[in-house]
Design a protein around this motif. Sequence first.
Motif, PDB file in Angstrom:
ATOM      1  N   LEU A  23      -3.009   0.800   2.470  1.00 19.89           N
ATOM      2  CA  LEU A  23      -3.601   0.012   3.553  1.00 19.89           C
ATOM      3  C   LEU A  23      -3.253   0.613   4.918  1.00 19.89           C
ATOM      4  CD1 LEU A  23      -2.972  -3.594   2.225  1.00 19.89           C
ATOM      5  CD2 LEU A  23      -5.159  -2.390   2.341  1.00 19.89           C
ATOM      6  N   GLY A  24      -2.011   1.058   5.070  1.00 18.56           N
ATOM      7  CA  GLY A  24      -1.614   1.699   6.320  1.00 18.56           C
ATOM      8  C   GLY A  24      -2.388   2.978   6.570  1.00 18.56           C
ATOM      9  N   GLU A  32       5.804   5.155   9.388  1.00 23.45           N
ATOM     10  CA  GLU A  32       6.982   4.344   9.680  1.00 23.45           C
ATOM     11  C   GLU A  32       6.660   2.873   9.908  1.00 23.45           C
ATOM     12  OE1 GLU A  32       6.152   7.002  11.872  1.00 23.45           O
ATOM     13  OE2 GLU A  32       7.208   8.446  10.621  1.00 23.45           O
ATOM     14  N   THR A  33       5.390   2.525   9.942  1.00 17.79           N
ATOM     15  CA  THR A  33       4.993   1.138  10.192  1.00 17.79           C
ATOM     16  C   THR A  33       5.484   0.242   9.055  1.00 17.79           C
ATOM     17  OG1 THR A  33       2.995   1.941  11.280  1.00 17.79           O
ATOM     18  CG2 THR A  33       3.041  -0.378  10.688  1.00 17.79           C
ATOM     19  N   PRO A  34       6.215  -0.812   9.382  1.00 15.65           N
ATOM     20  CA  PRO A  34       6.734  -1.705   8.331  1.00 15.65           C
ATOM     21  C   PRO A  34       5.619  -2.384   7.534  1.00 15.65           C
ATOM     22  CG  PRO A  34       7.796  -2.155  10.436  1.00 15.65           C
ATOM     23  CD  PRO A  34       6.674  -1.201  10.711  1.00 15.65           C
ATOM     24  N   GLY A  35       5.932  -2.661   6.275  1.00 12.15           N
ATOM     25  CA  GLY A  35       4.948  -3.254   5.378  1.00 12.15           C
ATOM     26  C   GLY A  35       4.461  -4.621   5.815  1.00 12.15           C
ATOM     27  N   TYR A  36       5.349  -5.415   6.406  1.00 11.53           N
ATOM     28  CA  TYR A  36       4.924  -6.764   6.809  1.00 11.53           C
ATOM     29  C   TYR A  36       3.875  -6.697   7.915  1.00 11.53           C
ATOM     30  CZ  TYR A  36       7.907  -6.614  11.008  1.00 11.53           C
ATOM     31  OH  TYR A  36       8.463  -6.298  12.212  1.00 11.53           O
ATOM     32  N   VAL A  38       1.637  -4.230   8.224  1.00 13.67           N
ATOM     33  CA  VAL A  38       0.409  -3.810   7.537  1.00 13.67           C
ATOM     34  C   VAL A  38      -0.238  -5.007   6.859  1.00 13.67           C
ATOM     35  CG1 VAL A  38      -0.526  -2.354   5.708  1.00 13.67           C
ATOM     36  CG2 VAL A  38       1.250  -1.452   7.200  1.00 13.67           C
ATOM     37  N   ARG A  39       0.566  -5.802   6.145  1.00 15.04           N
ATOM     38  CA  ARG A  39       0.018  -6.989   5.459  1.00 15.04           C
ATOM     39  C   ARG A  39      -0.554  -7.995   6.450  1.00 15.04           C
ATOM     40  NH1 ARG A  39       4.709  -6.448   2.805  1.00 15.04           N
ATOM     41  NH2 ARG A  39       5.596  -8.301   3.771  1.00 15.04           N
TER      42      ARG A  39
END
Length: 110
Positions: A23-24, A32-36, A38-39
């Motif tokens: 998704l990112g 480096e973008t945190p998963g939360y 992205v969600r």
Amino acid sequence: MYGVEIWGWKEYAEMEAVQEKYLGWMLGLRKETPGYIVREECKREKLRVYTGKRAVKYDERLKEREECRILYKCWKEKKEAGKEHHKGRQGYYERLGYAWIEIEEREKWG
């Protein structure tokens, strides 16, 4: 998500990570973008939440449908013999913050 009703109690961190990376990448975000983030950007829940909801609904439907004898019989045998299913379900509810004793009492009383 094929067959998620069967394996939905477990949490698969690897699948979660792959989904977040994909998704990112689709959004053009940095690695480096945190998963939360992205969600949230995609308005998606964690997979464990989605799979758990489907597994709960599936269990509820099978309890009510005795006319579908093969599925009901398999579900009942799995429930009686399979402590793994019970542990997975208990772990799912506890991760969500529910007391397992309370869940069992509510099920007993309908």
